[in-house]
Design a protein around this motif. Structure first.
Motif, PDB file in Angstrom:
ATOM      1  N   TYR B 159       7.200   6.300   9.985  1.00  4.22           N
ATOM      2  CA  TYR B 159       7.874   6.378   8.692  1.00  4.22           C
ATOM      3  C   TYR B 159       6.993   5.817   7.579  1.00  4.22           C
ATOM      4  O   TYR B 159       6.979   6.332   6.459  1.00  4.22           O
ATOM      5  CB  TYR B 159       9.216   5.651   8.740  1.00  4.22           C
ATOM      6  CG  TYR B 159      10.259   6.402   9.542  1.00  4.22           C
ATOM      7  CD1 TYR B 159      10.694   7.662   9.131  1.00  4.22           C
ATOM      8  CD2 TYR B 159      10.806   5.875  10.699  1.00  4.22           C
ATOM      9  CE1 TYR B 159      11.630   8.375   9.859  1.00  4.22           C
ATOM     10  CE2 TYR B 159      11.751   6.580  11.439  1.00  4.22           C
ATOM     11  CZ  TYR B 159      12.152   7.828  11.019  1.00  4.22           C
ATOM     12  OH  TYR B 159      13.071   8.535  11.744  1.00  4.22           O
ATOM     13  N   ILE B 160       6.256   4.776   7.891  1.00  4.84           N
ATOM     14  CA  ILE B 160       5.359   4.207   6.888  1.00  4.84           C
ATOM     15  C   ILE B 160       4.262   5.209   6.527  1.00  4.84           C
ATOM     16  O   ILE B 160       3.949   5.423   5.345  1.00  4.84           O
ATOM     17  CB  ILE B 160       4.737   2.889   7.392  1.00  4.84           C
ATOM     18  CG1 ILE B 160       5.792   1.789   7.407  1.00  4.84           C
ATOM     19  CG2 ILE B 160       3.551   2.480   6.531  1.00  4.84           C
ATOM     20  CD1 ILE B 160       6.335   1.440   6.038  1.00  4.84           C
ATOM     21  N   GLY B 163       5.733   7.912   4.498  1.00  7.48           N
ATOM     22  CA  GLY B 163       6.004   7.398   3.158  1.00  7.48           C
ATOM     23  C   GLY B 163       4.744   7.302   2.316  1.00  7.48           C
ATOM     24  O   GLY B 163       4.745   7.692   1.150  1.00  7.48           O
ATOM     25  N   ALA B 164       3.685   6.824   2.916  1.00 12.16           N
ATOM     26  CA  ALA B 164       2.438   6.686   2.170  1.00 12.16           C
ATOM     27  C   ALA B 164       1.959   8.052   1.682  1.00 12.16           C
ATOM     28  O   ALA B 164       1.532   8.198   0.527  1.00 12.16           O
ATOM     29  CB  ALA B 164       1.384   6.031   3.042  1.00 12.16           C
ATOM     30  N   GLU B 166       3.764  10.593   1.035  1.00  9.75           N
ATOM     31  CA  GLU B 166       4.662  10.994  -0.048  1.00  9.75           C
ATOM     32  C   GLU B 166       4.333  10.266  -1.352  1.00  9.75           C
ATOM     33  O   GLU B 166       4.320  10.880  -2.421  1.00  9.75           O
ATOM     34  CB  GLU B 166       6.114  10.684   0.361  1.00  9.75           C
ATOM     35  CG  GLU B 166       7.125  11.133  -0.667  1.00  9.75           C
ATOM     36  CD  GLU B 166       8.102  12.129  -0.098  1.00  9.75           C
ATOM     37  OE1 GLU B 166       7.743  12.810   0.894  1.00  9.75           O
ATOM     38  OE2 GLU B 166       9.227  12.209  -0.622  1.00  9.75           O
ATOM     39  N   GLU B 167       4.060   8.992  -1.239  1.00 11.34           N
ATOM     40  CA  GLU B 167       3.730   8.210  -2.436  1.00 11.34           C
ATOM     41  C   GLU B 167       2.477   8.756  -3.107  1.00 11.34           C
ATOM     42  O   GLU B 167       2.383   8.799  -4.328  1.00 11.34           O
ATOM     43  CB  GLU B 167       3.522   6.741  -2.072  1.00 11.34           C
ATOM     44  CG  GLU B 167       4.799   6.032  -1.634  1.00 11.34           C
ATOM     45  CD  GLU B 167       5.852   6.034  -2.721  1.00 11.34           C
ATOM     46  OE1 GLU B 167       5.577   5.537  -3.815  1.00 11.34           O
ATOM     47  OE2 GLU B 167       6.959   6.564  -2.476  1.00 11.34           O
ATOM     48  N   LEU B 170       3.315  11.859  -4.937  1.00 11.92           N
ATOM     49  CA  LEU B 170       4.050  11.612  -6.172  1.00 11.92           C
ATOM     50  C   LEU B 170       3.213  10.840  -7.191  1.00 11.92           C
ATOM     51  O   LEU B 170       3.694  10.511  -8.277  1.00 11.92           O
ATOM     52  CB  LEU B 170       5.329  10.822  -5.867  1.00 11.92           C
ATOM     53  CG  LEU B 170       6.359  11.566  -5.011  1.00 11.92           C
ATOM     54  CD1 LEU B 170       7.532  10.655  -4.662  1.00 11.92           C
ATOM     55  CD2 LEU B 170       6.855  12.799  -5.751  1.00 11.92           C
ATOM     56  N   ARG B 172       2.178   7.844  -6.984  1.00 10.61           N
ATOM     57  CA  ARG B 172       2.541   6.436  -7.117  1.00 10.61           C
ATOM     58  C   ARG B 172       1.646   5.528  -6.277  1.00 10.61           C
ATOM     59  O   ARG B 172       1.819   4.311  -6.276  1.00 10.61           O
ATOM     60  CB  ARG B 172       4.010   6.231  -6.704  1.00 10.61           C
ATOM     61  CG  ARG B 172       4.986   6.946  -7.612  1.00 10.61           C
ATOM     62  CD  ARG B 172       6.383   6.426  -7.429  1.00 10.61           C
ATOM     63  NE  ARG B 172       6.917   6.748  -6.107  1.00 10.61           N
ATOM     64  CZ  ARG B 172       8.137   7.241  -5.894  1.00 10.61           C
ATOM     65  NH1 ARG B 172       8.921   7.497  -6.926  1.00 10.61           N
ATOM     66  NH2 ARG B 172       8.563   7.494  -4.684  1.00 10.61           N
ATOM     67  N   ARG B 177      -6.980   3.628  -2.276  1.00 12.01           N
ATOM     68  CA  ARG B 177      -6.509   2.369  -1.706  1.00 12.01           C
ATOM     69  C   ARG B 177      -5.555   2.609  -0.540  1.00 12.01           C
ATOM     70  O   ARG B 177      -5.224   1.690   0.210  1.00 12.01           O
ATOM     71  CB  ARG B 177      -5.782   1.549  -2.772  1.00 12.01           C
ATOM     72  CG  ARG B 177      -6.682   1.096  -3.912  1.00 12.01           C
ATOM     73  CD  ARG B 177      -5.931   0.156  -4.840  1.00 12.01           C
ATOM     74  NE  ARG B 177      -5.457  -1.027  -4.128  1.00 12.01           N
ATOM     75  CZ  ARG B 177      -4.571  -1.888  -4.634  1.00 12.01           C
ATOM     76  NH1 ARG B 177      -4.062  -1.678  -5.812  1.00 12.01           N
ATOM     77  NH2 ARG B 177      -4.194  -2.951  -3.942  1.00 12.01           N
ATOM     78  N   GLY B 180      -6.215   1.300   3.071  1.00 15.71           N
ATOM     79  CA  GLY B 180      -6.083  -0.142   3.209  1.00 15.71           C
ATOM     80  C   GLY B 180      -4.635  -0.588   3.181  1.00 15.71           C
ATOM     81  O   GLY B 180      -4.211  -1.432   3.971  1.00 15.71           O
ATOM     82  N   VAL B 181      -3.888  -0.001   2.270  1.00 12.57           N
ATOM     83  CA  VAL B 181      -2.478  -0.351   2.150  1.00 12.57           C
ATOM     84  C   VAL B 181      -1.734  -0.031   3.445  1.00 12.57           C
ATOM     85  O   VAL B 181      -0.964  -0.848   3.964  1.00 12.57           O
ATOM     86  CB  VAL B 181      -1.836   0.412   0.966  1.00 12.57           C
ATOM     87  CG1 VAL B 181      -0.320   0.292   1.006  1.00 12.57           C
ATOM     88  CG2 VAL B 181      -2.370  -0.113  -0.355  1.00 12.57           C
ATOM     89  N   THR B 183      -2.969   0.318   6.471  1.00 10.42           N
ATOM     90  CA  THR B 183      -3.420  -0.573   7.547  1.00 10.42           C
ATOM     91  C   THR B 183      -2.751  -1.936   7.454  1.00 10.42           C
ATOM     92  O   THR B 183      -2.229  -2.462   8.437  1.00 10.42           O
ATOM     93  CB  THR B 183      -4.944  -0.743   7.478  1.00 10.42           C
ATOM     94  OG1 THR B 183      -5.563   0.536   7.455  1.00 10.42           O
ATOM     95  CG2 THR B 183      -5.440  -1.511   8.678  1.00 10.42           C
ATOM     96  N   ALA B 184      -2.754  -2.486   6.260  1.00 11.94           N
ATOM     97  CA  ALA B 184      -2.168  -3.810   6.075  1.00 11.94           C
ATOM     98  C   ALA B 184      -0.681  -3.807   6.418  1.00 11.94           C
ATOM     99  O   ALA B 184      -0.177  -4.709   7.091  1.00 11.94           O
ATOM    100  CB  ALA B 184      -2.377  -4.271   4.629  1.00 11.94           C
ATOM    101  N   THR B 185       0.014  -2.758   5.966  1.00 16.81           N
ATOM    102  CA  THR B 185       1.450  -2.690   6.204  1.00 16.81           C
ATOM    103  C   THR B 185       1.764  -2.558   7.690  1.00 16.81           C
ATOM    104  O   THR B 185       2.620  -3.260   8.231  1.00 16.81           O
ATOM    105  CB  THR B 185       2.063  -1.502   5.436  1.00 16.81           C
ATOM    106  OG1 THR B 185       1.694  -1.575   4.066  1.00 16.81           O
ATOM    107  CG2 THR B 185       3.570  -1.513   5.555  1.00 16.81           C
TER     108      THR B 185
END
Lengths: 202, 202
Positions: B159-160, B163-164, B166-167, B170, B172, B177, B180-181, B183-185
């Motif tokens: 789901y993450i 979501g990424a 999709e972001e 959009l 957003r 980045r 990295g985002v 991976t961190a999440t």
DNA sequence: TCTATCTCGTACGGGAATGTACGAGATAGC
DNA sequence: GCTATCTCGTACATTCCCGTACGAGATAGA
């Protein structure tokens, strides 16, 4: 300004029908964004024509359903104490409303296809903003991580909630344990990383 | 057993068309699960009738698109070293294939509506299983948390990723980045909680 | 009781997408 | 260069859903 008596007046049974229709729309649309007017009418226990008697077009009904869900969400949100430790506040928030927020998210994606962009933002702003504020405050307090953008964190939480709702629907997640699972997952996402995530600090 | 020459034979240009169509289908369907045969044909740069010349029905094309994406995913997966520290392995996996996995997830949800349940599981098993194995191994090694069900962790990661993607779509989330985002999440979700998440231990 | 309101069935028109039929023209491959 | 294959346009049948029209019957509310 919206639900008050701008209309001349309505009979009690009509009021009841409308309630049932909107409620059915919430249920159907959050499960299937393409739910038909007929589907919704059936679930509401009324004829399709009755639906059209109260909502001229499908978009109008979708908007009503979304509006109601968001209003319910904001109401719940307003009843939650968001002060004090941000982590605890987030836990309280999730415990009392995670499934509702998930429903709103599903409706939101359903609405995205039939409502103009502006209208959607207009309705949705407020509910989402308050969650964002909470997360932002948590960041300021040092309770939540700051190495990721706030907007991402807000949406990541949304996606997790959405996912949890879906997992329940598919029977892959025990509804009883769901609340705990969601809370634990969200806390992990928001928490300040221990320091060894293997990422550059940016 | 699937892509080999069960058919008598095909001309080179037909082969080329098929490739372009399937590729277009992947692109369109992962963006909009309701993409039309005509939409796909346009993106592929061929006429709608040509599409029907190779895929009798829409479900058939959807299955082909999904199959190809999953095959590509498995191929990438196979090229990633999954041994050693599970956290590092997960990082490698995400770095090299997160967007691809996200695409597969989107296609999967598109396929869910037109393919019979069994067929879908049949295709998808394998790709997902390997991720699940990695997470399971990480749990055994003490690298990943064990207070949440494995299936939930696997799906939460999905789901993450979804979501990424999709972001980004959009606007957003900065595509640069994003890796990295993500991976961190994901690391945060899988990591063993520090001990103070505010939850009962199960 | 009386009436405005509400319910809701049938029937119809319109639009969009799927899939079929036919066929004329291009082209790969021998 | 011949031929089987492929491309792809037009046209059509079908299905599904939306939204409208009409109207007969039920019922709330005075």
């Amino acid at each position: 300004m919206v639900s008050a008596d701008t209309r001349p007046r309505r009979r009690a049974d009509a009021e009841r029908s409308i309630t049932r229709i909107v409620s059915a729309a919430r249920e159907c649309l959050s499960r299937d964004p393409d739910a038909t007017m007929d589907d919704i009418a059936k679930v509401a226990g009324v004829g399709r024509m009755t639906v059209y008697g109260h909502f001229r077009t499908r978009p109008e009904l979708v908007e009503a359903a979304l509006g109601e869900a968001l209003r319910a969400g904001e109401l719940t949100l307003a009843g939650v104490d968001l002060t004090g430790d941000a982590r605890q506040a987030m836990n309280r928030l999730l415990a009392s409303s995670w499934s509702l927020v998930a429903e709103s998210a599903a409706l939101l994606s359903a609405a995205q296809r039939v409502l103009p962009e502006g209208r959607l933002r207009e309705l949705h702003t407020g509910a989402a903003d308050r969650v964002q504020q909470l997360i932002g405050r948590g960041q300021d307090d040092g309770a939540f991580r700051t190495d990721l953008p706030v907007t991402w964190l807000v949406n990541a939480v949304q996606y997790i909630l959405h996912g949890a709702a879906e997992e329940i629907r598919l029977g892959r997640l025990d509804p009883v344990r769901a609340s705990g699972v969601v809370t634990a997952t969200v806390q992990s996402i928001l928490a300040v990383p221990a320091g060894g995530t293997g990422l550059p600090q940016r």
